[in-house]
Design an enzyme around this catalytic site. Structure first.
Site, PDB file in Angstrom:
ATOM      1  CE1 TYR A  15      -3.289   2.947   0.769  1.00  0.00           C
ATOM      2  CE2 TYR A  15      -2.948   2.797   3.099  1.00  0.00           C
ATOM      3  CZ  TYR A  15      -3.375   3.344   2.073  1.00  0.00           C
ATOM      4  OH  TYR A  15      -4.114   4.321   2.561  1.00  0.00           O
ATOM      5  CG  ASN A  36       7.281 -11.981   0.438  1.00  0.00           C
ATOM      6  OD1 ASN A  36       6.467 -11.105   0.492  1.00  0.00           O
ATOM      7  ND2 ASN A  36       7.886 -12.297   1.605  1.00  0.00           N
ATOM      8  CG  LEU A  37       4.232 -10.488  -5.281  1.00  0.00           C
ATOM      9  CD1 LEU A  37       3.645 -10.773  -6.741  1.00  0.00           C
ATOM     10  CD2 LEU A  37       4.045  -8.917  -5.143  1.00  0.00           C
ATOM     11  CB  SER A 128       3.634   2.485  13.397  1.00  0.00           C
ATOM     12  OG  SER A 128       2.485   2.440  13.797  1.00  0.00           O
ATOM     13  CE1 TYR A 153       3.354  -3.607  12.079  1.00  0.00           C
ATOM     14  CE2 TYR A 153       1.970  -2.209  13.631  1.00  0.00           C
ATOM     15  CZ  TYR A 153       2.871  -2.217  12.548  1.00  0.00           C
ATOM     16  OH  TYR A 153       2.804  -1.058  11.520  1.00  0.00           O
ATOM     17  CE  LYS A 157       6.308  -1.383  11.353  1.00  0.00           C
ATOM     18  NZ  LYS A 157       7.142  -1.573  10.264  1.00  0.00           N
TER      19      LYS A 157
HETATM   20  P1  NAD Z   1       1.403  -3.817   3.011  1.00  0.00           P
HETATM   21  O1  NAD Z   1       0.977  -5.069   3.766  1.00  0.00           O
HETATM   22  O2  NAD Z   1       0.363  -3.068   1.872  1.00  0.00           O
HETATM   23  O3  NAD Z   1       2.662  -3.670   2.406  1.00  0.00           O
HETATM   24  C1  NAD Z   1       3.811  -4.351   2.753  1.00  0.00           C
HETATM   25  C2  NAD Z   1       4.467  -5.094   1.646  1.00  0.00           C
HETATM   26  O4  NAD Z   1       5.707  -5.637   2.045  1.00  0.00           O
HETATM   27  C3  NAD Z   1       3.477  -6.102   1.043  1.00  0.00           C
HETATM   28  O5  NAD Z   1       3.342  -5.912  -0.590  1.00  0.00           O
HETATM   29  C4  NAD Z   1       4.169  -7.391   1.196  1.00  0.00           C
HETATM   30  O6  NAD Z   1       3.884  -8.305   0.359  1.00  0.00           O
HETATM   31  C5  NAD Z   1       5.510  -7.134   1.467  1.00  0.00           C
HETATM   32  N1  NAD Z   1       6.475  -7.744   2.379  1.00  0.00           N
HETATM   33  C6  NAD Z   1       6.182  -8.409   3.657  1.00  0.00           C
HETATM   34  N2  NAD Z   1       7.132  -9.053   4.076  1.00  0.00           N
HETATM   35  C7  NAD Z   1       8.024  -9.247   3.206  1.00  0.00           C
HETATM   36  C8  NAD Z   1       9.321  -9.821   3.238  1.00  0.00           C
HETATM   37  N3  NAD Z   1       9.833 -10.515   4.151  1.00  0.00           N
HETATM   38  N4  NAD Z   1       9.961  -9.698   1.914  1.00  0.00           N
HETATM   39  C9  NAD Z   1       9.485  -9.079   0.960  1.00  0.00           C
HETATM   40  N5  NAD Z   1       8.276  -8.709   0.803  1.00  0.00           N
HETATM   41  C10 NAD Z   1       7.625  -8.411   2.144  1.00  0.00           C
HETATM   42  O7  NAD Z   1       1.419  -2.725   4.426  1.00  0.00           O
HETATM   43  P2  NAD Z   1       1.711  -1.085   4.029  1.00  0.00           P
HETATM   44  O8  NAD Z   1       0.629  -0.623   4.694  1.00  0.00           O
HETATM   45  O9  NAD Z   1       2.012  -0.648   2.878  1.00  0.00           O
HETATM   46  O10 NAD Z   1       2.789  -0.822   5.121  1.00  0.00           O
HETATM   47  C11 NAD Z   1       4.264  -0.692   4.812  1.00  0.00           C
HETATM   48  C12 NAD Z   1       4.931  -0.421   5.950  1.00  0.00           C
HETATM   49  O11 NAD Z   1       4.332   0.700   6.914  1.00  0.00           O
HETATM   50  C13 NAD Z   1       5.115  -1.730   7.142  1.00  0.00           C
HETATM   51  O12 NAD Z   1       6.222  -1.693   7.510  1.00  0.00           O
HETATM   52  C14 NAD Z   1       4.048  -1.102   7.913  1.00  0.00           C
HETATM   53  O13 NAD Z   1       4.212  -1.642   9.222  1.00  0.00           O
HETATM   54  C15 NAD Z   1       4.286   0.439   7.947  1.00  0.00           C
HETATM   55  N6  NAD Z   1       3.044   1.165   8.727  1.00  0.00           N
HETATM   56  C16 NAD Z   1       1.905   0.940   8.001  1.00  0.00           C
HETATM   57  C17 NAD Z   1       0.739   1.601   8.542  1.00  0.00           C
HETATM   58  C18 NAD Z   1      -0.543   1.430   7.849  1.00  0.00           C
HETATM   59  O14 NAD Z   1      -1.556   2.002   8.582  1.00  0.00           O
HETATM   60  N7  NAD Z   1      -0.649   1.245   6.734  1.00  0.00           N
HETATM   61  C19 NAD Z   1       0.967   2.653   9.702  1.00  0.00           C
HETATM   62  C20 NAD Z   1       2.284   2.581  10.141  1.00  0.00           C
HETATM   63  C21 NAD Z   1       3.161   1.964   9.599  1.00  0.00           C
HETATM   64  C1  WQD Z   2      -9.031   3.429  14.105  1.00  0.00           C
HETATM   65  C2  WQD Z   2     -10.177   3.327  15.082  1.00  0.00           C
HETATM   66  C3  WQD Z   2     -10.860   1.795  16.143  1.00  0.00           C
HETATM   67  C4  WQD Z   2     -12.457  -0.524  12.958  1.00  0.00           C
HETATM   68  C5  WQD Z   2      -3.963   0.627  13.666  1.00  0.00           C
HETATM   69  C6  WQD Z   2      -2.470  -0.066  14.150  1.00  0.00           C
HETATM   70  C7  WQD Z   2      -1.470   0.757  14.116  1.00  0.00           C
HETATM   71  C8  WQD Z   2      -1.177   1.491  13.123  1.00  0.00           C
HETATM   72  C9  WQD Z   2      -2.661   1.987  12.210  1.00  0.00           C
HETATM   73  C10 WQD Z   2       0.300   0.219  11.718  1.00  0.00           C
HETATM   74  C11 WQD Z   2      -9.947   2.816  16.182  1.00  0.00           C
HETATM   75  C12 WQD Z   2     -12.138   2.269  15.271  1.00  0.00           C
HETATM   76  C13 WQD Z   2     -11.821   0.298  13.531  1.00  0.00           C
HETATM   77  C14 WQD Z   2     -13.914  -0.556  13.046  1.00  0.00           C
HETATM   78  C15 WQD Z   2     -13.995   1.150  14.351  1.00  0.00           C
HETATM   79  N1  WQD Z   2      -0.857   0.529  11.880  1.00  0.00           N
HETATM   80  N2  WQD Z   2     -12.505   1.462  14.443  1.00  0.00           N
HETATM   81  N3  WQD Z   2     -14.721   0.130  13.901  1.00  0.00           N
HETATM   82  O1  WQD Z   2      -6.221   1.371  15.972  1.00  0.00           O
HETATM   83  O2  WQD Z   2      -5.518   3.605  14.992  1.00  0.00           O
HETATM   84  O3  WQD Z   2      -4.103   1.681  14.564  1.00  0.00           O
HETATM   85  O4  WQD Z   2      -3.529   0.946  12.415  1.00  0.00           O
HETATM   86  O5  WQD Z   2       1.262   0.495  12.212  1.00  0.00           O
HETATM   87  O6  WQD Z   2      -0.324   0.204  14.515  1.00  0.00           O
HETATM   88  O7  WQD Z   2      -2.964  -0.485  15.415  1.00  0.00           O
HETATM   89  O8  WQD Z   2      -6.264   2.067  13.507  1.00  0.00           O
HETATM   90  O9  WQD Z   2      -7.874   1.978  11.560  1.00  0.00           O
HETATM   91  O10 WQD Z   2      -7.595  -0.045  13.355  1.00  0.00           O
HETATM   92  O11 WQD Z   2      -8.606   2.085  14.033  1.00  0.00           O
HETATM   93  O12 WQD Z   2     -14.787   1.710  15.293  1.00  0.00           O
HETATM   94  O13 WQD Z   2     -14.490  -1.659  12.236  1.00  0.00           O
HETATM   95  O14 WQD Z   2     -11.271   3.236  14.317  1.00  0.00           O
HETATM   96  O15 WQD Z   2     -11.535   1.245  17.566  1.00  0.00           O
HETATM   97  O16 WQD Z   2     -10.611   3.777  17.308  1.00  0.00           O
HETATM   98  P1  WQD Z   2      -5.569   2.180  14.888  1.00  0.00           P
HETATM   99  P2  WQD Z   2      -7.583   1.413  13.070  1.00  0.00           P
END
Ligand code: NAD
Ligand code: WQD
Length: 340
Positions: A15, A36-37, A128, A153, A157
């Protein structure tokens, strides 16, 4: 256009990684994807091709394989690594903690090892806001102490940031970007978030309910100490997050060796879950079926970023509105359902 520098984007089919690939390419860099998809698929690479008009180099490989990373880095003369590849589901990490420690920590160590071997000095890491837990003060700034992580998780981080901080002694320059709640999608709806199974995150749950895939959205709790009783978060458009990565990389290039910095990527504005749902209904005109339910275990009551440090260091701030983010999330949902 001849591209100036190659940037290794691990998790670039995911994403946030895919949106950053677009920004990198449009800023004149050549993104090289290793993914690695395991949590994505070919459709994201097809979407990137449609947006960019070219195939950027892609390797289907595991980032825990340091030797493979060394090969890719050497082949493309990589100047900087952006490490997105990780697993990110809080629930899954509670059910399967070893999977998370194995993937998220091993891949980071392998990336650092490959950088050491090849002499690549610059790393931009996906962290995060989860590292803060429920902070004592909001908006939360980067000096806030880490609370004990609520999930494996979150622990990965926190540990990752520590590992990177230690590894800069090898002569690296690194920046850890602490994303708040990235939402939305690229405006053309060719790339976006692909939730696997039933989404845990709010916005994919909202859009899947709106399109009829889920019967109703449950808002988890309205008895929090917040203006309307529902939790408060900092929702930021994924394209704003992606743009910040390019700025972070360019900032790193100006820094001395052994430099480490953690930065918040948020809007600085707290939005409640109920406000988000109401805004979604208003901007899309969809009659969303939602109910109020009990609290979800482990939820932080309210958290939003103090974005001042990232604004001054990166000369960047988020520019897209909540309305825009939700409109783009909805367009993406409609686009992927058409394709199924
Ligand atoms: P995502 O799952 O959409 O993308 C992660 C990608 O990494 C995927 O395409 C997956 O196939 C690939 N992947 C996972 N493990 C792998 C490995 N060992 N080797 C090769 N490819 C691998 O997630 P995202 O939302 O794009 O998140 C990207 C980064 O941002 C992650 O590190 C996630 O923890 C961090 N992050 C995401 C959010 C969020 O809300 N989306 C918030 C904070 C931090
Ligand atoms: C947001 C708010 C829920 C779903 C998570 C991870 C965090 C980070 C971002 C990666 C909360 C509420 C949700 C639903 C709801 N990711 N909710 N009904 O909890 O802020 O964070 O994603 O690093 O590490 O913990 O995000 O989107 O899950 O929730 O009411 O069906 O929406 O309770 O208050 P969150 P979220």
């Amino acid at each position: 256009m001849t591209k100036s520098k190659s940037i290794l984007v691990t998790g670039g089919a995911g994403y946030i990684g895919s949106h950053t690939v677009v920004e990198l390419y449009q800023a004149g860099y050549l993104p090289v994807i290793v993914d690695n998809l395991s949590r994505s698929n070919q459709s994201m690479l097809d979407g990137l091709h449609s947006i960019l008009g070219v195939h950027v180099p892609f390797y289907q490989a595991d980032c825990c394989d340091a030797q493979k990373l060394v090969e890719v880095i050497r082949r493309h003369d990589v100047a900087c690594v952006m490490h997105f590849a990780a697993f990110k589901s809080v629930n899954e990490s509670v059910a399967n903690p070893l999977l998370y420690y194995r993937n998220n920590i091993d891949s980071l160590v392998a990336v650092l090892e490959a950088m050491r071997v090849t002499g690549v000095s610059d790393l931009v890491f996906s962290s995060s806001c989860t590292v803060y837990g429920q902070p004592d003060h909001i908006p939360v700034d980067e000096l806030a102490p880490f609370k004990r992580a609520e999930s494996p998780y979150g622990a990965t981080k926190q540990m990752s940031e520590r590992i990177i901080e230690d590894a800069i002694q090898l002569g690296l320059r690194a920046i850890s970007l602490r994303y708040f709640n990235p939402i939305g999608a690229h405006p053309g709806s060719l790339i976006g978030e692909l939730p696997i199974g039933v989404p845990n995150n709010l916005v994919p749950y909202v859009t899947q309910t709106a399109i009829g895939l889920r019967e109703k959205l449950t808002i988890f709790g309205d008895d929090y100490n917040t203006p309307d009783g529902t939790c408060v978060r900092d929702f930021i458009h994924v394209c704003d997050v992606a743009e910040a990565h390019v700025k972070a990389m360019e900032y790193l290039q100006q820094q001395p060796s052994k430099h480490f910095l953690a930065l918040n990527l948020g809007t600085g504005v707290g939005v409640s879950v109920k406000q988000l749902v109401e805004t979604f209904i208003r901007v899309t005109g969809v009659n969303l079926n939602w109910v109020m339910g009990p609290r979800r275990d482990g939820d932080v009551e309210k958290v939003y970023a103090n974005p001042e440090l990232s604004a001054s260091v990166l000369r960047w701030k988020s520019s897209r509105s909540l309305e825009q983010s939700l409109t783009d999330a909805w367009s993406w949902e409609k686009a992927i359902r058409k394709g199924i």
